[in-house]
Design a protein around this motif. Structure first.
Motif, PDB file in Angstrom:
ATOM      1  N   GLN A   1      -8.318  -3.817   1.527  1.00  0.00           N
ATOM      2  CA  GLN A   1      -6.979  -3.520   2.055  1.00  0.00           C
ATOM      3  C   GLN A   1      -6.107  -2.833   1.001  1.00  0.00           C
ATOM      4  N   ALA A   2      -6.638  -1.745   0.446  1.00  0.00           N
ATOM      5  CA  ALA A   2      -5.924  -0.998  -0.596  1.00  0.00           C
ATOM      6  C   ALA A   2      -4.568  -0.516  -0.080  1.00  0.00           C
ATOM      7  N   GLY A   3      -3.547  -0.661  -0.917  1.00  0.00           N
ATOM      8  CA  GLY A   3      -2.207  -0.207  -0.579  1.00  0.00           C
ATOM      9  C   GLY A   3      -1.360  -1.220   0.162  1.00  0.00           C
ATOM     10  N   LYS A   4      -1.973  -2.294   0.651  1.00  0.00           N
ATOM     11  CA  LYS A   4      -1.204  -3.311   1.375  1.00  0.00           C
ATOM     12  C   LYS A   4      -0.662  -4.343   0.397  1.00  0.00           C
ATOM     13  N   PRO A   5       0.654  -4.585   0.422  1.00  0.00           N
ATOM     14  CA  PRO A   5       1.224  -5.567  -0.515  1.00  0.00           C
ATOM     15  C   PRO A   5       0.980  -7.003  -0.055  1.00  0.00           C
ATOM     16  N   PHE A   6       0.628  -7.853  -1.011  1.00  0.00           N
ATOM     17  CA  PHE A   6       0.549  -9.295  -0.789  1.00  0.00           C
ATOM     18  C   PHE A   6       1.496  -9.953  -1.791  1.00  0.00           C
ATOM     19  N   TYR A   7       1.911 -11.154  -1.478  1.00  0.00           N
ATOM     20  CA  TYR A   7       2.910 -11.824  -2.312  1.00  0.00           C
ATOM     21  C   TYR A   7       2.385 -13.194  -2.760  1.00  0.00           C
TER      22      TYR A   7
END
Length: 219
Positions: free
Chosen positions: A127-133
């Motif tokens: 999931q490149a480019g997807k932000p996770f926190y």
């Protein structure tokens, strides 16, 4: 069975489970209206350095660029609370406020005033480019949130226990219940071994005394 029930409901047991699973660290992702629990769905795991202080309640953004590189981002205020998850000590710290953003490699040891640990790949898609926190929580508050665990015999006089827990992430609940059982098994095995060791020690000491008495009688 009653002993097991008492242990599973105890705070000290749940502290050990939270500590082993590092459940004081939350994983989140963007939902339709707000951030939602992303435990088990992130393309990475964080191995927190428990001997170092971590900023609590400070959201950190992790965005993977490719299989080996990710970006770590945070809006760091001037003042924030930190906690050491080994000693459970908390403190207030002050640094120069900044909008932090830096690229790291998977497996790099990260040492910062607000985060210390290693980010590794999980078995989830990249999931490149997807932000996770990720966000560290106060240890005591997290343990208190697991007080609702239900432990009961399957039926009267049964040696089978039923464990139940409610939450917003099924994978996290499963891992917690399995972790709780694993910790219980290990600790009960240690107690049995300790009982056996002390029993053997007592018998040996008693035999030594009797042996000395017999020697005196023979003399």
């Amino acid at each position: 069975v009653n002993t097991a029930i008492t242990i599973l409901r105890s705070r000290s047991h749940n502290e050990e489970v939270v500590e082993r699973l590092q459940f004081y660290l939350e994983y989140q992702q963007d939902g339709e209206y707000q951030k939602v629990n992303a435990y088990g769905a992130t393309p990475f795991w964080v191995e927190a350095d428990t001997l170092s202080f971590q900023a609590i309640n400070l959201p950190l953004t992790v965005t993977f660029k490719d299989e080996a590189t990710f970006n770590l981002k945070a809006s760091v205020p001037e003042s924030f609370r930190i906690q050491n998850y080994d000693t459970k000590d908390t403190a207030e710290t002050n640094i120069e406020p900044q909008d932090f953003s830096r690229d790291y490699k998977v497996g790099d040891k990260i040492t910062l005033p607000f985060f210390n640990g290693v980010v590794t790949r999980s078995d989830q898609p990249l999931q490149a480019g997807k932000p996770f926190y990720i966000e560290f929580r106060n240890f005591d508050n997290v343990v208190n949130s697991y007080k609702s665990i239900s432990v009961s015999p399957e039926n009267n006089n049964s040696s089978v226990l039923k464990l139940a827990l409610t939450g917003d992430n099924k994978a996290q609940i499963v891992d917690y219940l399995n972790g709780s059982v694993a910790v219980l098994s290990e600790n009960m095995l240690k107690r049995k071994n300790l009982f056996a060791t002390k029993t053997i020690r007592f018998i040996d000491s008693s035999l030594a005394v009797k042996s000395e008495e017999l020697r005196l009688v023979e003399d």
